[in-house]
Design an enzyme around this catalytic site. Structure first.
Site, PDB file in Angstrom:
ATOM      1  N   CYS A  82       0.802  -1.223   0.000  1.00  0.00           N
ATOM      2  CA  CYS A  82       0.000   0.000   0.000  1.00  0.00           C
ATOM      3  C   CYS A  82       0.839   1.279   0.000  1.00  0.00           C
ATOM      4  O   CYS A  82       0.303   2.369  -0.213  1.00  0.00           O
ATOM      5  CB  CYS A  82      -0.941   0.004   1.196  1.00  0.00           C
ATOM      6  N   CYS A 213     -11.742   1.352   4.354  1.00  0.00           N
ATOM      7  CA  CYS A 213     -11.683   2.029   3.059  1.00  0.00           C
ATOM      8  C   CYS A 213     -12.075   1.059   1.949  1.00  0.00           C
ATOM      9  O   CYS A 213     -11.912  -0.154   2.084  1.00  0.00           O
ATOM     10  CB  CYS A 213     -10.285   2.587   2.799  1.00  0.00           C
TER      11      CYS A 213
END
Length: 393
Positions: A82, A213
């Protein structure tokens, strides 16, 4: 002597739900063109490219950039979970700061599938084996998707140690929605209440679905160059990278037997401390932050890791409103990953885009008044953390 590094241009394409976006290469091409247009620069002036993505075959970077120009420059493909987008930016900044080149593009994109993140390679050991071992010991529930277990477990560890309430995480999510309502490129712009967050389906422990998210598709890019190059080519020189650090795990990640360490709080703190020391700027000087709120729980942990709040003081920061407009430091004015979405390879460069616009005074309805110092935090499990400090000059 280190060269001063200017962020001369930024650009991104609006993030989209999986299955509704353009192919990765078209998104990447468009983001690169937007960053070049923002800088007012021709691609043939760019000397290197660092391109980040997680889900894709090798040389996707070339596929995305060749429509922009086939100039024969080095194109380095980057994958760091990420934190991939910020890792591309880190390499681009290093190349310029060292004097090896004068102008570089950092590009990130991702074309994702719906649902929780998982491994694509089932015929070999996962790099998360040592992380899973600790997580299984501390949290259990191996049937729950990896990231949800990790960050839900970290939230539970903070609650147990400091008495943090589940509603505090819900307030962080509600704050993200208020910020996103003013951001035309955020995927989810509807304001939601604390009650709606709490009432959404539970994923694990205190974590509900709205505290997580969404996986999204998207792309973002930045043009970084030396001050001399910017001056010679008449580029925008208002925003500089004052300091940047990248860290990986240390033994404490595993030896602490604590989920907060397992998800990178020590990495983030070390990177932030390096950045503050290098820039001669403290957390009290920061005006605006884009941090890695993959889950609402991680936003609270990151307040403390970045020293925006004392250890155990993240909840008070939320309760006092010091994480939003009118408070001490505005966090995630873009709406963050929680509202804007999280296309892994693009996220770090989307954060960069937001902060450069803030420091230029171009953030329109979400502008942080008088913003002069901006901090960026981008985290990848497995692990890597990049923290970047920007200054308006």
């Amino acid at each position: 002597m280190k060269t001063s590094v200017v962020v001369a241009g930024v650009g991104m394409v609006p993030f989209a739900k999986p299955g509704t976006s353009a192919p990765y290469y078209d998104m990447g091409t468009e983001a690169a063109r937007r960053a070049l247009a923002d800088a007012g620069l021709d691609y043939n002036k760019v000397q290197q490219a660092y391109v980040g993505y997680v889900y894709g075959d090798s040389t996707c970077g070339q596929r995305a950039l060749y429509p922009v120009g086939m100039t024969g420059i080095p194109v380095v493909n980057v994958n760091n979970n990420c934190s991939t987008g910020s890792t591309a930016l880190f390499l681009a900044r290093q190349a310029v700061e060292s004097g090896a080149v004068d102008c570089v593009i950092a590009l990130g994109f991702e074309q994702m599938k719906p649902g929780a993140l998982g491994s694509y390679f089932d015929d070999r050991p996962t790099p998360f084996e040592p992380f899973d071992q600790v997580c299984n010991e501390l949290v259990g529930q191996p049937e729950v998707p990896l990231a949800i277990r990790y960050f839900g477990g970290a939230g539970m560890a903070h609650m147990e140690k400091y008495g943090t309430k589940a509603e505090t995480f819900a307030k962080i999510r509600a704050k993200a929605s208020r910020h996103a309502a003013k951001n035309p490129v955020a995927l989810f712009r509807k304001e939601i209440s604390v009650e709606e967050v709490m009432d959404s389906p539970t994923l694990i422990g205190p974590m509900t679905r709205l505290m997580a998210c969404p996986p999204t598709c998207g792309a973002a890019a930045a043009i970084v160059c030396s001050e001399a190059f910017a001056k010679a080519n008449g580029l925008d020189m208002r925003v500089r990278i004052a300091a940047q650090a990248m860290t990986t795990d240390t033994p404490s990640t595993f030896e602490a037997r604590n989920m907060m360490q397992l998800v990178g709080s020590d990495m983030a703190r070390a990177a932030a401390d390096q950045v503050y020391a290098a820039a001669g700027i403290g957390p009290e000087d920061v005006d605006v932050v884009e941090l890695h709120d993959c889950f609402a729980t991680n936003e609270l942990l990151t307040y403390e890791a970045l020293r925006l709040a004392p250890e155990g003081g993240g909840e008070k920061m939320v309760e006092d409103g010091d994480n939003t407009y009118g408070g001490r430091v505005v966090t995630n004015p873009s709406g963050g990953l929680l509202s804007k979405g999280h296309p892994l390879g693009a996220t770090g460069l989307a954060q960069c885009t937001e902060l450069v616009q803030q420091l230029r005074g171009q953030a329109e309805d979400r502008q942080v008044e008088g913003a002069r110092v901006a901090l960026q935090h981008n985290l990848g499990l497995g692990g890597a953390c990049v923290v970047t400090l920007y200054q308006a000059v």
